[in-house]
Design a protein around this motif. Sequence first.
Motif, PDB file in Angstrom:
ATOM      1  N   ALA A  46       0.773  -1.219   0.118  1.00  0.00           N
ATOM      2  CA  ALA A  46      -0.005   0.062  -0.005  1.00  0.00           C
ATOM      3  C   ALA A  46       0.912   1.287  -0.040  1.00  0.00           C
ATOM      4  O   ALA A  46       0.603   2.132  -0.759  1.00  0.00           O
ATOM      5  N   LEU A  47       1.786   1.306   0.681  1.00  0.00           N
ATOM      6  CA  LEU A  47       2.998   2.318   0.887  1.00  0.00           C
ATOM      7  C   LEU A  47       3.423   2.498  -0.568  1.00  0.00           C
ATOM      8  O   LEU A  47       3.514   3.873  -1.056  1.00  0.00           O
ATOM      9  N   ARG A  48       3.869   1.548  -1.245  1.00  0.00           N
ATOM     10  CA  ARG A  48       4.405   1.602  -2.330  1.00  0.00           C
ATOM     11  C   ARG A  48       3.529   2.077  -3.475  1.00  0.00           C
ATOM     12  O   ARG A  48       3.762   3.071  -4.240  1.00  0.00           O
ATOM     13  N   GLY A  49       2.324   1.761  -3.162  1.00  0.00           N
ATOM     14  CA  GLY A  49       1.196   2.407  -4.221  1.00  0.00           C
ATOM     15  C   GLY A  49       1.223   3.952  -4.083  1.00  0.00           C
ATOM     16  O   GLY A  49       1.029   4.596  -4.869  1.00  0.00           O
ATOM     17  N   LEU A  50       1.298   4.247  -2.791  1.00  0.00           N
ATOM     18  CA  LEU A  50       1.066   5.891  -2.315  1.00  0.00           C
ATOM     19  C   LEU A  50       2.096   6.336  -3.046  1.00  0.00           C
ATOM     20  O   LEU A  50       1.916   7.427  -3.423  1.00  0.00           O
ATOM     21  N   ARG A  51       3.397   5.754  -2.682  1.00  0.00           N
ATOM     22  CA  ARG A  51       4.593   6.734  -3.225  1.00  0.00           C
ATOM     23  C   ARG A  51       4.651   6.827  -4.516  1.00  0.00           C
ATOM     24  O   ARG A  51       5.012   7.831  -5.112  1.00  0.00           O
TER      25      ARG A  51
ATOM     26  N   ALA B 246      -0.072  11.863  -6.869  1.00  0.00           N
ATOM     27  CA  ALA B 246      -1.109  12.786  -7.440  1.00  0.00           C
ATOM     28  C   ALA B 246      -2.425  12.638  -7.107  1.00  0.00           C
ATOM     29  O   ALA B 246      -3.324  13.155  -6.547  1.00  0.00           O
ATOM     30  N   PRO B 247      -2.731  11.338  -7.725  1.00  0.00           N
ATOM     31  CA  PRO B 247      -4.442  10.928  -7.340  1.00  0.00           C
ATOM     32  C   PRO B 247      -4.438  10.612  -6.000  1.00  0.00           C
ATOM     33  O   PRO B 247      -5.514  10.859  -5.466  1.00  0.00           O
ATOM     34  N   ALA B 248      -3.426  10.305  -5.176  1.00  0.00           N
ATOM     35  CA  ALA B 248      -3.672  10.093  -3.762  1.00  0.00           C
ATOM     36  C   ALA B 248      -3.808  11.124  -2.915  1.00  0.00           C
ATOM     37  O   ALA B 248      -4.883  11.295  -2.125  1.00  0.00           O
ATOM     38  N   LEU B 249      -3.071  12.223  -3.398  1.00  0.00           N
ATOM     39  CA  LEU B 249      -3.218  13.555  -2.759  1.00  0.00           C
ATOM     40  C   LEU B 249      -4.505  14.377  -3.166  1.00  0.00           C
ATOM     41  O   LEU B 249      -5.124  14.958  -2.187  1.00  0.00           O
ATOM     42  N   ALA B 250      -5.168  13.930  -4.403  1.00  0.00           N
ATOM     43  CA  ALA B 250      -6.290  14.384  -4.829  1.00  0.00           C
ATOM     44  C   ALA B 250      -7.664  13.853  -3.943  1.00  0.00           C
ATOM     45  O   ALA B 250      -8.229  14.534  -3.407  1.00  0.00           O
ATOM     46  N   ALA B 251      -7.441  12.524  -3.571  1.00  0.00           N
ATOM     47  CA  ALA B 251      -8.414  11.878  -3.018  1.00  0.00           C
ATOM     48  C   ALA B 251      -8.529  12.219  -1.428  1.00  0.00           C
ATOM     49  O   ALA B 251      -9.499  12.673  -0.760  1.00  0.00           O
ATOM     50  N   MET B 252      -7.051  12.504  -0.853  1.00  0.00           N
ATOM     51  CA  MET B 252      -7.032  12.980   0.497  1.00  0.00           C
ATOM     52  C   MET B 252      -7.542  14.269   0.669  1.00  0.00           C
ATOM     53  O   MET B 252      -8.148  14.439   1.538  1.00  0.00           O
TER      54      MET B 252
ATOM     55  N   TRP C 119      -6.372  -6.172  -0.913  1.00  0.00           N
ATOM     56  CA  TRP C 119      -5.947  -5.509   0.360  1.00  0.00           C
ATOM     57  C   TRP C 119      -5.084  -4.360   0.276  1.00  0.00           C
ATOM     58  O   TRP C 119      -5.366  -3.274   0.822  1.00  0.00           O
ATOM     59  N   PRO C 120      -3.716  -4.383  -0.501  1.00  0.00           N
ATOM     60  CA  PRO C 120      -3.199  -2.896  -0.653  1.00  0.00           C
ATOM     61  C   PRO C 120      -3.745  -1.865  -1.353  1.00  0.00           C
ATOM     62  O   PRO C 120      -3.795  -0.769  -0.320  1.00  0.00           O
ATOM     63  N   PHE C 121      -4.892  -2.160  -2.009  1.00  0.00           N
ATOM     64  CA  PHE C 121      -5.681  -0.685  -2.576  1.00  0.00           C
ATOM     65  C   PHE C 121      -6.577  -0.280  -1.351  1.00  0.00           C
ATOM     66  O   PHE C 121      -6.764   0.891  -1.346  1.00  0.00           O
ATOM     67  N   MET C 122      -7.188  -1.285  -0.512  1.00  0.00           N
ATOM     68  CA  MET C 122      -8.017  -0.880   0.431  1.00  0.00           C
ATOM     69  C   MET C 122      -7.326  -0.323   1.588  1.00  0.00           C
ATOM     70  O   MET C 122      -7.752   0.699   2.275  1.00  0.00           O
ATOM     71  N   ILE C 123      -5.984  -0.874   1.731  1.00  0.00           N
ATOM     72  CA  ILE C 123      -5.156  -0.239   2.817  1.00  0.00           C
ATOM     73  C   ILE C 123      -4.713   1.382   2.473  1.00  0.00           C
ATOM     74  O   ILE C 123      -4.914   2.182   3.304  1.00  0.00           O
ATOM     75  N   GLU C 124      -4.644   1.575   1.359  1.00  0.00           N
ATOM     76  CA  GLU C 124      -4.207   2.649   0.761  1.00  0.00           C
ATOM     77  C   GLU C 124      -5.417   3.765   0.914  1.00  0.00           C
ATOM     78  O   GLU C 124      -5.215   4.898   1.298  1.00  0.00           O
ATOM     79  N   GLY C 125      -6.648   3.224   0.810  1.00  0.00           N
ATOM     80  CA  GLY C 125      -7.822   3.926   0.933  1.00  0.00           C
ATOM     81  C   GLY C 125      -8.000   4.402   2.369  1.00  0.00           C
ATOM     82  O   GLY C 125      -8.376   5.559   2.624  1.00  0.00           O
ATOM     83  N   VAL C 126      -7.469   3.473   3.175  1.00  0.00           N
ATOM     84  CA  VAL C 126      -7.740   3.533   4.709  1.00  0.00           C
ATOM     85  C   VAL C 126      -6.770   4.896   4.996  1.00  0.00           C
ATOM     86  O   VAL C 126      -7.202   5.732   5.753  1.00  0.00           O
ATOM     87  N   ILE C 127      -5.631   4.585   4.489  1.00  0.00           N
ATOM     88  CA  ILE C 127      -4.533   5.663   4.924  1.00  0.00           C
ATOM     89  C   ILE C 127      -5.027   7.055   4.205  1.00  0.00           C
ATOM     90  O   ILE C 127      -4.820   8.066   4.928  1.00  0.00           O
ATOM     91  N   VAL C 128      -5.276   6.991   2.936  1.00  0.00           N
ATOM     92  CA  VAL C 128      -5.793   8.443   2.430  1.00  0.00           C
ATOM     93  C   VAL C 128      -7.073   8.967   3.113  1.00  0.00           C
ATOM     94  O   VAL C 128      -7.041   9.972   3.757  1.00  0.00           O
TER      95      VAL C 128
ATOM     96  N   ASN D  25       5.433   0.226 -11.567  1.00  0.00           N
ATOM     97  CA  ASN D  25       5.704   0.981 -10.171  1.00  0.00           C
ATOM     98  C   ASN D  25       6.717   0.194  -9.502  1.00  0.00           C
ATOM     99  O   ASN D  25       6.736   0.383  -8.497  1.00  0.00           O
ATOM    100  N   ARG D  26       7.091  -1.067 -10.151  1.00  0.00           N
ATOM    101  CA  ARG D  26       8.270  -1.855  -9.306  1.00  0.00           C
ATOM    102  C   ARG D  26       9.411  -1.938 -10.200  1.00  0.00           C
ATOM    103  O   ARG D  26       9.452  -2.096 -11.492  1.00  0.00           O
TER     104      ARG D  26
END
Lengths: 298, 252
Positions: free
Chosen positions: A7-12, A16-22, A222-231, B95-96
């Motif tokens: 999830a952290l990798r995805g966010l990193r 930009a999209p993560a920031l927009a969602a946040m 899971w990683p996407f949902m954890i990303e969602g939770v973090i955002v 991204n990997r």
Amino acid sequence: MFFFKEALRGLRRSTAPALAAMLTVLITALVLGVFIPIVQATMGAASDVRDRVVVDIYVAEGASPAERESAQRAIERTANVRSVEFISKDEALARAREKNPRAFREGSELLGSNPLPASFRIVPDDPTKVGQVVDRLAPKGPEGAREPQLTAIDEVRYREEDTQQILSVTGLVTVVTGGLALLLVVASVALIANTIRLSIFARRREVEVMRLVGATNWFIRWPFMIEGVIVGFTGVALAVVLLTAAKESVLEPLSDRWAFLAAPDTIAYPLLVGLLVLAGVAVSAAGSGLTLRRFLKV
Amino acid sequence: MPVVELEGVTKAYDGGVVGLQRASVSIGRGEFVFLVGPTGCGKSTCIRLLLKELEPSEGEVRIAGKPLSKIPRKRVPMLRRNVGTVFQDYKLLPNRTVYDNVAYSLEVIGEGRDQIRRKVPDILRLVGLSTKLHAYPDQLSGGEQQRVSIARAFVNHPPLLLADEPTGNLDPETSIGIMQLIYRINRTGTTVVVATHDKEMVDKMRRRVVELREGRIVRDQESGLYRPDESTTEFAIRLRGELGIGAEGHPN
């Protein structure tokens, strides 16, 4: 742990999209955080006003204490009565004096005796049922005049017109603010879900590749949902920080002057924060999960 | 028991386009098969049916004797873990890093960290990319990206490797290296199916050729050529090619 790192990798890698969602979460949480207490205060004020709908029952002048007590019990047993308060003649006088000291100081001396009757003040459990309570205690006779059922009761009174007005105005206020709140919540959910949809949509090829190498749906999800939770969590957390700052610096000094702002009925602040966090996180995670479902088919 | 079996398989897409028509073919363990034919002849349909990305309209597809129609949706990932895939567009995770791309397919099957640390560098050495472990796909050339995707497909040692136009985007020189790699994988006992329209490659390798035309299998020939009747001109071109640089594939 693996999912969390993913999830952290995805966010990193897609900041930009993560920031927009946040940001979307932040803004909606901010708006909701301001609006929910306002709605609550309005509703609280409306229900305060509604609680002023009362029925006064005047005790007959010649009634004995025993008769009076049995009348009180009878009233207490009547349906839709929340509380009954007995106001003796002396108390009635004292209250009247308080309201209008000059008239009563002179008046009582002039009359030589207390002209005010003892009474029961009834608060109905539901203000809209006040008419029924009155009908039960003093049904309308054939000529249209009310006839009290109990001998100890002289007269049953409630301000019918005032009551109707209070009921219709407060009813309207409740419905309108409730409707607005609902609309706002729906709009917020839709906005957050949509932003998340877009950010995941941009990565649908990635999902396709993951499926191709044999990742199970939950492994991808899971990683996407954890990303969602973090955002969602960071968005709401920032909003809470801003709300708290605003509350401390703007609201607190003003609340001395405006009773409305210090309204006791508004939601407790920690509860409000908890609700916002929960909602933000849940909507973000569910948004991610549901959007993914489309790409996970086949 | 054949590794791959198609029995009277028809695939009609929505809108009436026919991808495959009553195709029957059987591929045994350890075979190297070319699926050839012009664009739109049903090669990709074939590959996608074998991955259960598509369901046949008629007929049965079996892998290792097991009909794919009997595999429930939930078990499809298990099927895909046992089938390595290589595509024309590489399909790497952007991204990997190279290392993480290959490691992902081990993480998917729940391989332990120590195993991953051991296996990934090994396989990347095999495909000749041990110096680019931490590069991202967009920093690699097409040939290198395809090597990563082959490494990823083969790191679990699946019994079957499917390649859909693996050299479609690559120049002939690079293509030879890629085909050599796939051939090497075949030599370890892995069944390999390569869909391609790279005529030269097919002609040089002299392996089993299954030719498709408008969804039908029109030819199935052991150690065949791209086209059965090679014209003299084509023959000449091939010879020239073989006498030139391409005869001995480069290790990289």
